[in-house]
Scaffold this motif. Structure first.
Motif, short mmCIF file in Angstrom:
data_model
loop_
_atom_site.label_atom_id
_atom_site.label_comp_id
_atom_site.label_asym_id
_atom_site.label_seq_id
_atom_site.Cartn_x
_atom_site.Cartn_y
_atom_site.Cartn_z
N GLY A 1 -62.31 -47.27 -56.19
CA GLY A 1 -61.82 -45.89 -56.19
C GLY A 1 -62.27 -45.18 -57.44
O GLY A 1 -63.12 -45.67 -58.17
N THR A 2 -61.70 -43.99 -57.66
CA THR A 2 -62.16 -43.15 -58.76
C THR A 2 -60.98 -42.59 -59.53
O THR A 2 -59.94 -42.25 -58.95
N GLU A 3 -61.20 -42.50 -60.83
CA GLU A 3 -60.16 -41.96 -61.69
C GLU A 3 -60.83 -40.90 -62.56
O GLU A 3 -61.86 -41.16 -63.18
N GLN B 1 -76.49 -39.15 -59.24
CA GLN B 1 -76.93 -38.16 -58.25
C GLN B 1 -75.91 -37.04 -58.05
O GLN B 1 -76.26 -35.87 -57.97
N ASN B 2 -74.65 -37.45 -57.97
CA ASN B 2 -73.62 -36.49 -57.60
C ASN B 2 -73.12 -35.65 -58.75
O ASN B 2 -72.81 -34.48 -58.59
N LEU B 3 -73.01 -36.26 -59.91
CA LEU B 3 -72.41 -35.52 -61.01
C LEU B 3 -73.43 -35.05 -62.04
O LEU B 3 -73.10 -34.32 -62.96
N THR C 1 -56.32 -39.77 -59.65
CA THR C 1 -56.80 -41.09 -59.22
C THR C 1 -56.81 -41.16 -57.70
O THR C 1 -55.90 -40.65 -57.05
N ASP C 2 -57.83 -41.79 -57.15
CA ASP C 2 -57.81 -42.05 -55.71
C ASP C 2 -58.28 -43.47 -55.44
O ASP C 2 -58.98 -44.06 -56.26
N ASN C 3 -57.88 -44.01 -54.30
CA ASN C 3 -58.41 -45.32 -53.93
C ASN C 3 -59.35 -45.17 -52.74
O ASN C 3 -59.27 -45.86 -51.75
N ASN D 1 -62.03 -33.62 -53.29
CA ASN D 1 -63.03 -34.68 -53.43
C ASN D 1 -62.40 -36.05 -53.22
O ASN D 1 -62.97 -36.92 -52.55
N ALA D 2 -61.22 -36.22 -53.80
CA ALA D 2 -60.53 -37.50 -53.68
C ALA D 2 -60.21 -37.78 -52.22
O ALA D 2 -60.39 -38.89 -51.71
N SER D 3 -59.75 -36.74 -51.54
CA SER D 3 -59.41 -36.89 -50.14
C SER D 3 -60.64 -37.24 -49.29
O SER D 3 -60.58 -38.09 -48.39
N ASP D 4 -61.76 -36.61 -49.61
CA ASP D 4 -63.01 -36.94 -48.90
C ASP D 4 -63.40 -38.39 -49.12
O ASP D 4 -63.83 -39.08 -48.19
N ALA D 5 -63.24 -38.83 -50.36
CA ALA D 5 -63.61 -40.21 -50.69
C ALA D 5 -62.72 -41.19 -49.94
O ALA D 5 -63.18 -42.24 -49.46
N ILE D 6 -61.46 -40.83 -49.80
CA ILE D 6 -60.54 -41.69 -49.04
C ILE D 6 -60.91 -41.68 -47.55
O ILE D 6 -60.94 -42.72 -46.90
N GLY E 1 -65.23 -44.56 -53.92
CA GLY E 1 -65.85 -44.75 -55.24
C GLY E 1 -67.32 -44.39 -55.24
O GLY E 1 -67.88 -43.95 -54.24
N MET E 2 -67.93 -44.56 -56.41
CA MET E 2 -69.36 -44.24 -56.51
C MET E 2 -70.11 -45.36 -57.23
O MET E 2 -69.59 -45.95 -58.18
N THR E 3 -71.31 -45.60 -56.78
CA THR E 3 -72.19 -46.54 -57.49
C THR E 3 -72.82 -45.79 -58.67
O THR E 3 -72.67 -44.56 -58.77
N VAL F 1 -66.68 -24.81 -57.17
CA VAL F 1 -67.95 -25.46 -56.93
C VAL F 1 -67.74 -26.91 -57.21
O VAL F 1 -68.48 -27.55 -57.91
N GLY F 2 -66.67 -27.38 -56.66
CA GLY F 2 -66.41 -28.80 -56.71
C GLY F 2 -66.11 -29.30 -58.10
O GLY F 2 -65.47 -28.62 -58.91
N PHE F 3 -66.63 -30.44 -58.33
CA PHE F 3 -66.33 -31.21 -59.52
C PHE F 3 -66.46 -30.42 -60.82
O PHE F 3 -65.64 -30.54 -61.73
N TYR F 4 -67.47 -29.57 -60.89
CA TYR F 4 -67.75 -28.87 -62.15
C TYR F 4 -66.62 -27.95 -62.60
O TYR F 4 -66.51 -27.60 -63.76
P1 ADP Z 1 -69.04 -31.33 -53.09
O1 ADP Z 1 -67.63 -31.79 -53.02
O2 ADP Z 1 -69.26 -29.95 -52.62
O3 ADP Z 1 -69.99 -32.28 -52.47
P2 ADP Z 1 -68.70 -31.87 -55.89
O4 ADP Z 1 -69.44 -31.37 -57.09
O5 ADP Z 1 -67.26 -31.62 -55.87
O6 ADP Z 1 -69.44 -31.24 -54.65
O7 ADP Z 1 -68.92 -33.42 -55.80
C1 ADP Z 1 -70.19 -33.94 -55.75
C2 ADP Z 1 -70.16 -35.28 -55.09
O8 ADP Z 1 -69.59 -36.24 -55.95
C3 ADP Z 1 -69.36 -35.38 -53.82
O9 ADP Z 1 -70.10 -34.94 -52.72
C4 ADP Z 1 -69.05 -36.85 -53.74
O10 ADP Z 1 -70.13 -37.56 -53.16
C5 ADP Z 1 -68.95 -37.24 -55.19
N1 ADP Z 1 -67.57 -37.32 -55.62
C6 ADP Z 1 -66.86 -36.40 -56.28
N2 ADP Z 1 -65.60 -36.82 -56.49
C7 ADP Z 1 -65.49 -38.05 -55.95
C8 ADP Z 1 -64.46 -39.02 -55.83
N3 ADP Z 1 -63.22 -38.78 -56.30
N4 ADP Z 1 -64.75 -40.18 -55.22
C9 ADP Z 1 -65.97 -40.40 -54.71
N5 ADP Z 1 -66.99 -39.54 -54.79
C10 ADP Z 1 -66.77 -38.38 -55.40
#
Ligand code: ADP
Length: 629
Positions: A166-168, A89-91, A76-78, A35-40, A81-83, A120-123
């Motif tokens: 960024g996100t921590e 929405q995402n979490l 931590t990533d730079n 996820n961090a890498s995607d955000a970067i 980030g998220m609004t 399943v990602g973040f969870y």
């Molecule tokens: P997925 O990676 O499959 O989309 P996740 O549950 O892992 O599902 O994450 C949900 C969403 O939260 C991501 O799509 C992304 O938009 C956001 N997200 C998660 N981690 C980060 C992060 N480190 N920085 C920015 N956005 C994040």
């Protein structure tokens, strides 16, 4: 502060995740890093067109910070980030590819190891953490937010202090139990290991502060603490490097490290494919079969990466059973990171990759056979049986693919240990030779000693010696090779006789009809027929079979644990030139009782020659003694 509820589906998923008995909890780190890498990636992409970002490629990084005192692990990533809305929405909802597949499967039970295979990602953070805190500041926003949750109960969102974009993510690890030592995720070696295993190829540096005790400069006894920042991932995957940049040693080291095999592999196959499907693959043929290879515990499969991120440790769909010994990995940009196992099975791209890998493995093996016979023989001894099963399985669907990789012992080889391919056999075939002959038995010596094998050899034809259980089944599945039919020397017409010989034999058989009827009667249905044969040179008797099922196949099938017994159509064949035959003819008119005994004796001898058990060894022994006195 108001506690918000997760959406129902997310709640179910979380619950499952938390109580998951899944052993691969470690994948949470891969997920968070990915996820961090995607955000970067997103912010980097932005920086290419937007000077305001103020960062270049080299400024981006991911940082891992273990804190043993607080029992926290922070990622931590730079990145972008998220609004506040995005956080929500995402979490607050699970609405992403991987999770959607999860929902549609609708089987949320403990056995769904989708969690482990894909995460399943973040969870997945909740598999190891009792509380998760996300602090994030979106690019272009002045306010930072803090999201916090202890799991199913819900989550809170508030503003917080954070200077950088960024996100921590802070994980407060669960308490250790007898079975699970969550605190190991705070250990340097474990973090290193996980990053090497799952995230080595993330394109941005994953850094960690490493504290070391070093000798003070100029001193031999005094130590000082130094803190270095180390990058834990190599960033370029080995398989994406150019083949000519890599040595055999590089390949072998990688193999040993990655697949925990101390023996050097026999062969590596490194490919990049672009076309209908894009992928890099690095495959290995091991030199030895793993100890469990021929058991049902062995799991075939290749590691599967989606754009450098490992999504599956053993993707079985990438390897056909006949090449199940292959180890290695595939990395494709055409696969999505969160694809579920269910979906993967039906994935068109994956099928294309599997097809193309199969072809390339076959070609490399064929090349090895041509260029390095010794090595190929080594391969064959370890895995040949697998290829023979491959020919037999699925009603021969893969026989064309595999037939030229097969090897057998043969009378045409210099020694008993030697092997020949079918193609080599065919080049040695004599002009008048109709069939590819084979004899089946437990050992080369046994096969070679069969009376019928001797006869065929004496006529100047080569005989393959099939010594493995599966051999004859594979051969029967092949039916033909280069339009030449296979022929078991112990069955049916060997095609060695002239028409005159055949007619002469038929006449002799007809003349001895009464004798054979008498013998068959004495044998009480143990044989389907008694007859004369030209198959025997010096021997008096042999057993052959009519029909598809040979005696050797009968033996094999009857040792299988299915409980069902089969019997080949046995025929007792006699040598018309042998004096025993004359004796039998004489006994038909002189002593029918003795004839019966002789018939039995000959039958039992034939069984022994075939390597089959006699029904009653004690009775047999007694009968021989009776005849001796
Ligand atoms: P997925 O990676 O499959 O989309 P996740 O549950 O892992 O599902 O994450 C949900 C969403 O939260 C991501 O799509 C992304 O938009 C956001 N997200 C998660 N981690 C980060 C992060 N480190 N920085 C920015 N956005 C994040």
């Amino acid at each position: 502060m108001e506690q918000k509820q997760f959406q129902a589906e997310s709640k179910r998923m979380l619950d499952l995740m938390i109580h998951s008995i899944y052993t691969h909890k470690e994948i949470f780190l891969r997920e968070l890093i990915s996820n961090a890498s995607d955000a970067i990636d997103k912010l980097y992409f932005r920086s290419l067109t937007d000077d305001q970002v103020g960062k270049s490629r080299d400024d981006f990084y991911i940082e891992i910070t273990p804190d043993k005192e607080k029992r926290t692990l922070t990622i931590t990533d730079n990145g972008i980030g998220m609004t506040a809305e995005e956080l929500e929405q995402n979490l607050g909802v699970i609405a992403h590819s991987g999770s959607r597949a999860f929902k549609s499967e609708n089987t949320l039970d403990e056995n769904t190891d989708i969690i482990g295979q894909f995460g399943v990602g973040f969870y997945s953070a909740f598999m190891v953490a009792k509380r998760v805190t996300v602090r994030t500041k979106a690019y272009g926003s002045d306010t930072a937010y803090e999201w916090q949750s202890e799991g199913v109960e819900g989550y809170t969102v508030d503003t917080c202090e954070k200077s950088d974009v960024g996100t921590e993510i802070v994980l407060e690890l669960l308490d250790d139990t007898d079975d699970e030592k969550y605190s190991e995720f705070l250990e340097e070696f474990r973090i290193r290991q996980l990053i090497k295993k799952y995230s080595d190829y993330i394109r941005f540096p994953i850094r960690m502060e490493i504290t070391r005790e070093k000798l003070k400069e100029g001193s031999e006894t005094e130590y000082e603490t130094s803190i270095d920042v180390e990058t834990l991932n190599s960033m370029t995957p080995m398989w994406k490097k150019n083949r000519n940049e890599l040595t055999d040693e590089d390949y072998n080291n990688f193999y040993r490290e990655k697949f925990f095999d101390y023996t050097e592999p026999l062969l590596h196959i490194h490919n990049r494919s672009e076309g209908t499907v894009t992928y890099n693959s690095l495959l290995y043929i091991p030199a030895k079969a793993p100890y469990d290879f021929y058991t049902k515990d062995y799991e075939k499969g290749l590691q599967l990466f989606a754009s450098g991120v490992m999504i599956m440790d053993k993707c079985a769909d990438l390897l056909p059973d006949h090449f199940s010994f292959v180890r290695g990995l595939v990395d494709s940009e055409d696969l999505s990171l969160n694809i579920s196992r269910e979906m993967l099975q039906h994935d068109r791209q994956l099928k294309l990759i599997a097809k193309s890998l199969e072809k390339s493995i076959k070609n490399e093996l064929a090349k090895l056979l041509k260029t390095d016979r010794e090595k190929y023989t080594e391969f064959w001894k370890a895995f040949g049986i697998q290829l023979k099963f491959g020919v037999y399985n699925n009603f021969g669907a893969n026989k064309e693919l595999l037939q030229d990789l097969l090897m057998f012992h043969s009378s045409g080889c210099d020694d008993a240990e030697g092997f020949t391919t079918l193609a080599e056999y065919v080049t040695r075939m004599r002009e008048d030779q109709k069939y590819i002959y084979y004899a089946a038995g437990e050992t080369v010596t046994r096969c070679a000693g069969l009376p019928a094998a001797e006869l065929v050899r004496d006529k100047g034809y080569e005989v393959l010696y099939l010594t493995e259980n599966v051999d004859e089944f594979a051969i029967q599945m092949l039916m033909k090779y280069q339009d030449k039919e296979f022929k078991n020397v112990s069955a049916g017409d060997l095609g060695l006789e002239s028409e005159e010989d055949k007619t002469a034999l038929e006449e002799k058989n007809a003349a001895a009809k009464d004798l054979f009827e008498e013998m068959q009667k004495a044998l009480e249905g143990k044989v389907k027929a008694v007859r004369l044969s030209n198959r025997l040179k010096n021997h008096a008797v042999c057993l052959s079979s009519d029909g598809q099922l040979s005696l050797e196949m009968e033996k094999v099938l009857n040792t299988m644990p299915t409980g069902q017994k089969v019997q080949a159509e046995r025929v007792l064949e006699l040598n018309p030139e042998h004096p025993v035959f004359a004796t039998l003819e004489r006994l038909l008119s002189e002593d029918k009782e003795k004839l019966g005994k002789y018939a039995d004796l000959l039958y039992q001898q034939a069984l022994l020659i075939e390597g089959m058990p006699v029904e009653d060894p004690v009775a047999l022994s007694k009968m021989i003694c009776d005849l001796m006195v």
